[in-house]
Enzyme design. Structure first.
Site, mmCIF file in Angstrom:
data_model
loop_
_atom_site.group_PDB
_atom_site.id
_atom_site.type_symbol
_atom_site.label_atom_id
_atom_site.label_comp_id
_atom_site.label_asym_id
_atom_site.label_seq_id
_atom_site.Cartn_x
_atom_site.Cartn_y
_atom_site.Cartn_z
ATOM 1 N N SER A 117 36.708 36.576 38.432
ATOM 2 C CA SER A 117 35.978 37.825 38.176
ATOM 3 C C SER A 117 36.615 39.018 38.872
ATOM 4 O O SER A 117 35.959 40.025 39.117
ATOM 5 C CB SER A 117 34.497 37.701 38.589
ATOM 6 O OG SER A 117 33.874 36.626 37.903
ATOM 7 N N ARG A 118 37.891 38.900 39.203
ATOM 8 C CA ARG A 118 38.655 39.969 39.879
ATOM 9 C C ARG A 118 38.122 40.292 41.271
ATOM 10 O O ARG A 118 38.417 41.363 41.823
ATOM 11 C CB ARG A 118 38.695 41.253 39.025
ATOM 12 C CG ARG A 118 39.390 41.091 37.673
ATOM 13 C CD ARG A 118 40.825 40.652 37.848
ATOM 14 N NE ARG A 118 41.569 40.629 36.601
ATOM 15 C CZ ARG A 118 41.775 39.531 35.851
ATOM 16 N NH1 ARG A 118 41.261 38.370 36.244
ATOM 17 N NH2 ARG A 118 42.480 39.586 34.749
ATOM 18 N N LEU A 119 37.342 39.366 41.848
ATOM 19 C CA LEU A 119 36.864 39.552 43.222
ATOM 20 C C LEU A 119 37.855 38.873 44.169
ATOM 21 O O LEU A 119 37.547 37.894 44.848
ATOM 22 C CB LEU A 119 35.452 38.971 43.378
ATOM 23 C CG LEU A 119 34.369 39.677 42.561
ATOM 24 C CD1 LEU A 119 33.029 38.980 42.722
ATOM 25 C CD2 LEU A 119 34.256 41.141 42.983
ATOM 26 N N ARG A 160 43.785 36.664 32.457
ATOM 27 C CA ARG A 160 43.424 35.309 32.831
ATOM 28 C C ARG A 160 42.589 35.348 34.098
ATOM 29 O O ARG A 160 42.612 36.340 34.843
ATOM 30 C CB ARG A 160 44.670 34.432 33.044
ATOM 31 C CG ARG A 160 45.527 34.810 34.257
ATOM 32 C CD ARG A 160 46.767 33.938 34.311
ATOM 33 N NE ARG A 160 47.653 34.279 35.409
ATOM 34 C CZ ARG A 160 47.637 33.707 36.606
ATOM 35 N NH1 ARG A 160 46.736 32.774 36.874
ATOM 36 N NH2 ARG A 160 48.495 34.059 37.541
#
Length: 212
Positions: free
Chosen positions: A190-192, A8
């Site tokens: 975006s996993r940032l 997610r």
């Protein structure tokens, strides 16, 4: 079901340096209060305690935070338990708080030191009576043949302490984890993710942003 397909996006909010207090304990208090106000679960003070034994094997378990202040984070346990044996060998530990509905984590790195008998007694006497009896009953981390044997031992302790105050067991107490580093993690898209690490250097806290 493919586990690799479970994912997610983290989109609730971001975290900037300007939002963080210069004191990580104050910042921890703010996040803990927000987790409690959000009614995420029945145990907002639950934290994973990681230790390492004499053979170098790490282990983790959930314990409950019972106090915190600039000196550190406090939990209580049987002093003959596996976690206590690990700490006796290597006092360096880690605490992990996960408030996933808020897309937040806190990791505390530090050293565990045993609380005084006076501190442990004060807390022990505040516990529910059955919890006090359970502390006397359980030889934590030791093998036992059945649940029935444990319940029988509990009833025997109830009979032994049926009157008056229950004293602090000599094998029960608490630890204070004195932090040297504390990381605050906020999920981002975006996993940032946003990560900030407080590091205690020469008695003062230094704050740095970490790459996700």
């Amino acid at each position: 079901m493919k586990l690799e397909d479970i994912r997610r996006e983290y989109t609730l909010q971001g975290l900037d340096r300007e939002q963080l207090n210069a004191d990580p304990i104050v910042q921890f208090e703010q996040w803990l209060q927000q987790a409690m106000d959000a009614n995420l679960n029945a145990d907002p003070t639950a934290m994973s305690l990681a230790t390492v034994n004499a053979e170098g094997q790490p282990s983790q378990r959930i314990v409950l935070l019972k106090q915190y202040d600039p000196k550190g984070f406090v939990f209580y346990t049987n002093l003959q338990s596996q976690k206590a044996q690990d700490i006796a060998h290597n006092p360096k530990v880690s605490l992990h708080f996960a408030w996933t509905p808020l897309e937040r984590q806190i990791i505390v790195y530090g050293e565990a030191e045993k609380l005084s008998v006076a501190e442990a007694t004060r807390y022990f006497l505040s516990r529910p009576r059955n919890s006090q009896i359970a502390a006397w009953t359980s030889h934590q981390s030791q093998k036992i043949g059945s649940r029935k044997l444990l319940e029988q031992a509990f009833e025997q302790m109830k009979s032994k302490f049926k009157e008056g105050d229950i004293p602090l067991p000599s094998f029960w107490g608490g630890y204070r984890v004195k932090p040297t580093k504390i990381e605050f993690w906020q999920g981002r898209g975006s996993r940032l993710h946003d990560r900030f690490m407080y590091t205690l250097t020469d008695g003062a806290w230094q704050l740095d942003r970490l790459q996700p």
